[in-house]
Scaffold this motif. Sequence first.
Motif, PDB file in Angstrom:
ATOM      1  N   VAL A 147       0.829  -1.202   0.000  1.00 43.92           N
ATOM      2  CA  VAL A 147       0.000   0.000   0.000  1.00 43.92           C
ATOM      3  C   VAL A 147       0.866   1.256   0.000  1.00 43.92           C
ATOM      4  CG1 VAL A 147      -1.789   1.279   1.238  1.00 43.92           C
ATOM      5  CG2 VAL A 147      -1.846  -1.217   1.204  1.00 43.92           C
ATOM      6  N   THR A 148       1.860   1.298   0.864  1.00 42.90           N
ATOM      7  CA  THR A 148       2.701   2.497   0.949  1.00 42.90           C
ATOM      8  C   THR A 148       3.511   2.703  -0.324  1.00 42.90           C
ATOM      9  OG1 THR A 148       4.431   1.198   2.079  1.00 42.90           O
ATOM     10  CG2 THR A 148       2.880   2.409   3.464  1.00 42.90           C
ATOM     11  N   GLN A 149       3.961   1.609  -0.934  1.00 45.23           N
ATOM     12  CA  GLN A 149       4.697   1.733  -2.197  1.00 45.23           C
ATOM     13  C   GLN A 149       3.796   2.319  -3.281  1.00 45.23           C
ATOM     14  OE1 GLN A 149       6.293  -1.960  -3.643  1.00 45.23           O
ATOM     15  NE2 GLN A 149       7.419  -1.014  -5.326  1.00 45.23           N
ATOM     16  N   HIS A 150       2.533   1.894  -3.307  1.00 46.27           N
ATOM     17  CA  HIS A 150       1.580   2.420  -4.282  1.00 46.27           C
ATOM     18  C   HIS A 150       1.355   3.918  -4.067  1.00 46.27           C
ATOM     19  CE1 HIS A 150      -2.021   2.854  -6.752  1.00 46.27           C
ATOM     20  NE2 HIS A 150      -2.613   3.403  -5.707  1.00 46.27           N
ATOM     21  N   VAL A 151       1.181   4.332  -2.818  1.00 42.04           N
ATOM     22  CA  VAL A 151       0.942   5.749  -2.538  1.00 42.04           C
ATOM     23  C   VAL A 151       2.156   6.585  -2.940  1.00 42.04           C
ATOM     24  CG1 VAL A 151       0.466   7.451  -0.731  1.00 42.04           C
ATOM     25  CG2 VAL A 151      -0.704   5.240  -0.707  1.00 42.04           C
ATOM     26  N   ARG A 152       3.355   6.101  -2.649  1.00 45.76           N
ATOM     27  CA  ARG A 152       4.573   6.823  -3.063  1.00 45.76           C
ATOM     28  C   ARG A 152       4.601   7.005  -4.579  1.00 45.76           C
ATOM     29  NH1 ARG A 152       8.466   7.095   1.002  1.00 45.76           N
ATOM     30  NH2 ARG A 152       8.172   5.577   2.698  1.00 45.76           N
ATOM     31  N   LEU A 153       4.255   5.954  -5.294  1.00 45.42           N
ATOM     32  CA  LEU A 153       4.273   6.013  -6.756  1.00 45.42           C
ATOM     33  C   LEU A 153       3.268   7.044  -7.264  1.00 45.42           C
ATOM     34  CD1 LEU A 153       5.388   4.806  -9.397  1.00 45.42           C
ATOM     35  CD2 LEU A 153       3.542   3.108  -9.274  1.00 45.42           C
ATOM     36  N   VAL A 154       2.085   7.061  -6.675  1.00 46.17           N
ATOM     37  CA  VAL A 154       1.064   8.022  -7.093  1.00 46.17           C
ATOM     38  C   VAL A 154       1.534   9.450  -6.825  1.00 46.17           C
ATOM     39  CG1 VAL A 154      -1.275   8.858  -6.638  1.00 46.17           C
ATOM     40  CG2 VAL A 154      -0.839   6.401  -6.796  1.00 46.17           C
ATOM     41  N   LEU A 155       2.111   9.681  -5.651  1.00 41.43           N
ATOM     42  CA  LEU A 155       2.556  11.032  -5.290  1.00 41.43           C
ATOM     43  C   LEU A 155       3.722  11.522  -6.147  1.00 41.43           C
ATOM     44  CD1 LEU A 155       2.344  10.892  -1.381  1.00 41.43           C
ATOM     45  CD2 LEU A 155       0.899  12.221  -2.928  1.00 41.43           C
ATOM     46  N   SER A 156       4.400  10.611  -6.834  1.00 42.13           N
ATOM     47  CA  SER A 156       5.512  11.015  -7.705  1.00 42.13           C
ATOM     48  C   SER A 156       5.030  11.491  -9.073  1.00 42.13           C
ATOM     49  CB  SER A 156       6.490   9.851  -7.879  1.00 42.13           C
ATOM     50  OG  SER A 156       5.872   8.782  -8.598  1.00 42.13           O
ATOM     51  N   ASN A 157       3.742  11.355  -9.353  1.00 41.93           N
ATOM     52  CA  ASN A 157       3.199  11.774 -10.653  1.00 41.93           C
ATOM     53  C   ASN A 157       3.108  13.295 -10.753  1.00 41.93           C
ATOM     54  OD1 ASN A 157       2.876   9.098 -11.487  1.00 41.93           O
ATOM     55  ND2 ASN A 157       0.794   8.973 -10.646  1.00 41.93           N
ATOM     56  N   ALA A 158       3.026  13.781 -11.998  1.00 42.42           N
ATOM     57  CA  ALA A 158       2.987  15.225 -12.252  1.00 42.42           C
ATOM     58  C   ALA A 158       1.758  15.889 -11.637  1.00 42.42           C
ATOM     59  CB  ALA A 158       3.013  15.487 -13.759  1.00 42.42           C
ATOM     60  N   ALA A 159       0.679  15.123 -11.444  1.00 46.85           N
ATOM     61  CA  ALA A 159      -0.538  15.699 -10.863  1.00 46.85           C
ATOM     62  C   ALA A 159      -0.326  16.161  -9.427  1.00 46.85           C
ATOM     63  CB  ALA A 159      -1.670  14.674 -10.909  1.00 46.85           C
ATOM     64  N   PHE A 160       0.797  15.757  -8.821  1.00 45.44           N
ATOM     65  CA  PHE A 160       1.066  16.112  -7.427  1.00 45.44           C
ATOM     66  C   PHE A 160       2.345  16.925  -7.274  1.00 45.44           C
ATOM     67  CE2 PHE A 160      -1.546  12.305  -7.407  1.00 45.44           C
ATOM     68  CZ  PHE A 160      -2.560  12.676  -6.542  1.00 45.44           C
TER      69      PHE A 160
END
Length: 768
Positions: free
Chosen positions: A544-557
């Motif tokens: 779960v935490t790895q997924h959240v890190r990946l999402v937060l690395s996107n340009a939308a954030f």
Amino acid sequence: MSSSPERPHSSGPEEKPAVKARLLSSQMLLVDALYNLGPLLDCVISVGLLSRENCYEIEAERTPPNKARKLLEIVDAQMDENGASTFMECLRKCKRYYPRLRTWLTEEDQSQTTVVQQSPTERHLQALFSVLSSRLGCSVIPVSYDLFSKGILTQLEMETIEAILIPTQQAKTLLSICLKKGEKACKSFYTALQNEDKQLAEELNVKGLVEDLNKEPEGNSVQIAVEETRGQLRAALPLSGGLQQVMAQLGLTVGDEIRFNVCEVGVAVGLPRRTVREYLLEGVAIEDSAQLEALVSLYMEKTQDAGRLLSRVAELSPQWVQLSERGCLLLRLLQKAETLLRSGIHSHLHGWDHLHDQDHLRSWDHLCPGDCTDQRTVWAIFSFLVWDCMAEVLEEPEAKPSGGILGMIEQLSASGRVEAALLREVEQCWTEGDAESLLQSVRVLAQVLRDLHPLQEGLQLSSSVEGLFSCRPSRLHRVTSFQGVSARVIRKALSSMVPSISDQDATPLARQYVEACVRIARLLEVVQPTRTTIDFSDASIATVTQHVRLVLSNAAFNSEAFDAGVRHRLLSVLEFNPAQLGLGSLMQLHQETLSELQSYLQLGEQHNFQFILESVRIIGPAKLFSVNRVHGPVAIDNGVEEVLRFITSEPTSFLVRLHCLCYEEERGRFKVCAPRCACMYLLKAEGLRDMQWCGGNVLVEVGGKVWVREGESGSWDELQALAQRHSAQLRDEGCCFKVKTDGLECEVKFIYRSGRLWAVPHRDCDVD
């Protein structure tokens, strides 16, 4: 060095030399007070009490507290009673270098240095000396009065205790007097404690000692005299009653709660901020009740006017000195670190001195899972708190900077939003690394957190310079392209199924942590929707935490599209696992972060717009007391509006300088400060006449300076040309409006529309 004969063996109760017992019972005070050992060492060496080897041992210690501790250890282990008495004489000779010891040395001068045979009651009290010193708190004075009424304390001793400003020092003085006077005084102390604080007495198991007390009748004449004197003392020193009234007016209760910025209370009642801050950082506990007691003591010391204090507090609105929910939770976590530090100090002597290697200060090893010692937990708490400060004050906080926790401190210092002196002291304390320094860092960090987390978001005003008050928002606001999402979408995301952990042995804390991380993942999906929803029903916390890190690395954030402070706090949830650290208070903070994320995601004008008040220039002798947001910002009539309230010492006129930050899809983020205003120097009468011709709007003319705003028909170029023609100097003043008040309080509505700013009266004022 003086001879040190062996002490005679005794088969009865342990014999304790009076001078050495006095030094032992006062060790915490002495270690704290003897910060600069130079003058005392010179004196001690000159009388032959220390050998060259002793001096080398002391100098080998790396910090002042450890040097003082080593010196006291040598006195206790190697000196006989005569040597200890000579050491006391050296302390007296050097007392001008150690102001914190003056009261203590005065008490010592009144005692006789005779050999005292300690009873079990005395040894019991000696063993509880440190615990009682820190926990007696507000009970010190009532217990002292009880002992005074029984003739245990003299009037001079009673006055000495009441004259001390800090409760812990009051308690140490009282306990030292009882130990000095022997078994009857110690038993009487326990009786008084049983009467005044039954809960503490029960926790310390002193009931049996109280029952063994041999009561002796007191003479009526003495009792009457004592009661009369006691009444006179209460009338002369109204501190206790005044403290209770202040606490009642603020809605504050005795206990370990932290909900107020007591330093701001001190400023509100008229004391200089620096004076209050330094006083509270000088050994005062971080809890509200202890801080307020110290503040009342300081005010009474300065003014001796309890009525004045009560009237000032009555005028104060408690919400303006209260802390936000997040601030309260951060301070509760800091209290946990303090508890771990104190338990470590009590459980093994100087157990924190090995931290001097400083590797933990420049790395992130203390965040790694594994052996979760108290040491690792304390540094994890410190790191989390500083990480959270970065989210609060930095435009774009850097996750896990290369310099470790000290690297984060450096970034905070560079921001200018946290008082540099406090950060320097925190850094120094952590670098020294001994127990006393770490406890002091707790006090300083607590003040930093109090300053950063007010309940009411207002505008901070600098000191006036020729009537000019600079302004800064108490909370950092970041303007981004994010628009917000529908409340219905947010509710749907939060109602998604939360996984059950397959590990049946998982703790409740671990389950809460996984649930919070999954909810964060679901909320982030509403910002950047995906075609398929990931199933977390059997996912591990690492997944779960790895997924959240990946999402937060996107340009939308990134920082242009999403609040960098919110993102930084989400990363802290992933970085600091409360289940691994065993910290329920940390889990509460993660849940608060989840709640703040939910609020941030909602639709609102605040994402793309901000009015920024730069300064207020008072015209005349009046003072500006405060500026607060009343309403807004709100989007309406093809613009954005916000109402500000100004409070002054008297009716006056002032210039308000401001600009706004906006984000529009076509232009990106941009700043608006039109119409522009200029300040002209050395402008003569004919220049003022020409001003009307070029369309300039004169706002204020005072002291040879003229503030003029470009008009509807005029332009900035025409104002520059006018200044050149009349050999006047021109300075850009941004966008300014003149406000004239009818009373002490007024409200002004500021408007952004069609690429420029406007200001109109909202209540009790005229605006130009």
